[in-house]
Design an enzyme around this catalytic site. Structure first.
Site, mmCIF file in Angstrom:
data_model
loop_
_atom_site.group_PDB
_atom_site.id
_atom_site.type_symbol
_atom_site.label_atom_id
_atom_site.label_comp_id
_atom_site.label_asym_id
_atom_site.label_seq_id
_atom_site.Cartn_x
_atom_site.Cartn_y
_atom_site.Cartn_z
ATOM 1 N N PRO A 2 42.174 44.877 43.532
ATOM 2 C CA PRO A 2 41.135 44.002 42.969
ATOM 3 C C PRO A 2 39.817 44.181 43.722
ATOM 4 O O PRO A 2 39.807 44.256 44.940
ATOM 5 C CB PRO A 2 41.707 42.598 43.200
ATOM 6 N N GLU A 3 38.733 44.292 42.965
ATOM 7 C CA GLU A 3 37.400 44.433 43.556
ATOM 8 C C GLU A 3 36.594 43.180 43.216
ATOM 9 O O GLU A 3 37.168 42.197 42.744
ATOM 10 C CB GLU A 3 36.749 45.717 43.037
#
Ligand SMILES: [Zn+2]
Length: 272
Positions: free
Chosen positions: A2-3
């Protein structure tokens, strides 16, 4: 992993559901990725009221009414998901910690790869953990981001984008996507980029992150939000995860190479 758009989606949903609520009970199914460990974690957190959930880079910052903080990092596969109470009785394989908030709000922390962590942190530890990050790209002006992209100029632009001390929150997906949109090859050295290219890239970083956030992130890997739902931005990816597929602009095959030790996707003809 996840960014920024995925972590911010999780943050917004967590804040909406648990801000102002008190943690009534905590059950640990699998210990070892929480600090302090085991029953000490439970003792440290039960009875505290959550003021809100913030984010810095890819780190979730749970702030309590009493000024205390819990840091949370999803890393590769960490997930917060709101569930029903039955999940406490029959946890799923990778469930680690089960939280009961007021109003029967049940939240589970699970993690397949076990790189994620939850840490009750002192003010000093919080400051130390969050101080080294570069600016938040959604908040900073393009000119500021472009200036940051001049740092450590002998490496590739892909490596610079992945460096959290340069700009916070960008990972492999949005580095590749922003570079495609700016027409810049990931292998270019930072010091070979013109000022105009750096500014264009900065604008595309902001744009692609905002567009993804509006879609609640990218679920090309196993990311899901706190409602167990996938994001929608995987449908708008131009290069990431599209090795061998035709470029949406020029129809040439998207290439995948190794840059900065990461799989890197780009179009040979659209990116110079
Ligand atoms: Zn192309």
């Amino acid at each position: 992993m996840p960014e920024l758009p995925e972590v911010e989606t999780v943050r917004r949903q967590l804040h909406e559901r648990i801000a102002g609520k008190t943690i009534r009970e905590v059950s640990i199914f699998k210990t070892g990725r929480e600090t302090p460990v085991g029953s000490k974690f439970v003792q440290a957190i039960v009875g505290r009221r959550l003021k809100g959930v913030e984010r810095r880079a890819k780190v979730l910052v749970f702030r309590f009414d009493d000024g205390g903080v819990m840091l949370g990092h999803l890393k590769m596969t960490g997930k917060f998901v709101f569930v029903t109470g039955s999940r406490r009785v029959t946890p799923e394989k990778h469930d680690r910690i089960f939280f009961v908030f007021d109003s029967k709000t049940h939240l589970v922390w699970s993690d397949v790869r076990k790189f994620g962590y939850l840490k009750i942190a002192t003010a000093g530890e919080t400051l130390a953990a969050l101080s080294h990050y570069g600016p938040e790209p959604l908040e900073a002006k393009p000119a500021e981001l472009a200036e940051r992209l001049k740092r450590k100029s002998s490496r590739t632009i892909k490596a610079a984008l992945l460096d959290q001390t340069v700009i916070a929150g960008i990972g492999n997906i949005y580095a590749d996507e922003a570079l495609f949109r700016a027409g810049i090859r990931p292998t270019r050295k930072v010091n070979k980029l013109t000022d105009d290219e750096r500014l264009l890239l900065a604008k595309h970083i902001k744009k692609v992150l905002a567009q993804s956030l509006a879609q609640k992130g990218t679920s090309s890997n196993d990311y899901i939000d706190t409602e167990g739902e996938k994001g929608g931005f995987q449908n708008f990816l131009r290069v990431y995860g599209r090795e061998g597929d035709p470029c949406r602009t020029c129809k040439n095959s998207i290439k995948k190479i190794l840059t900065a030790q990461r799989g890197t996707h780009y179009c040979v003809s659209c990116q110079k």
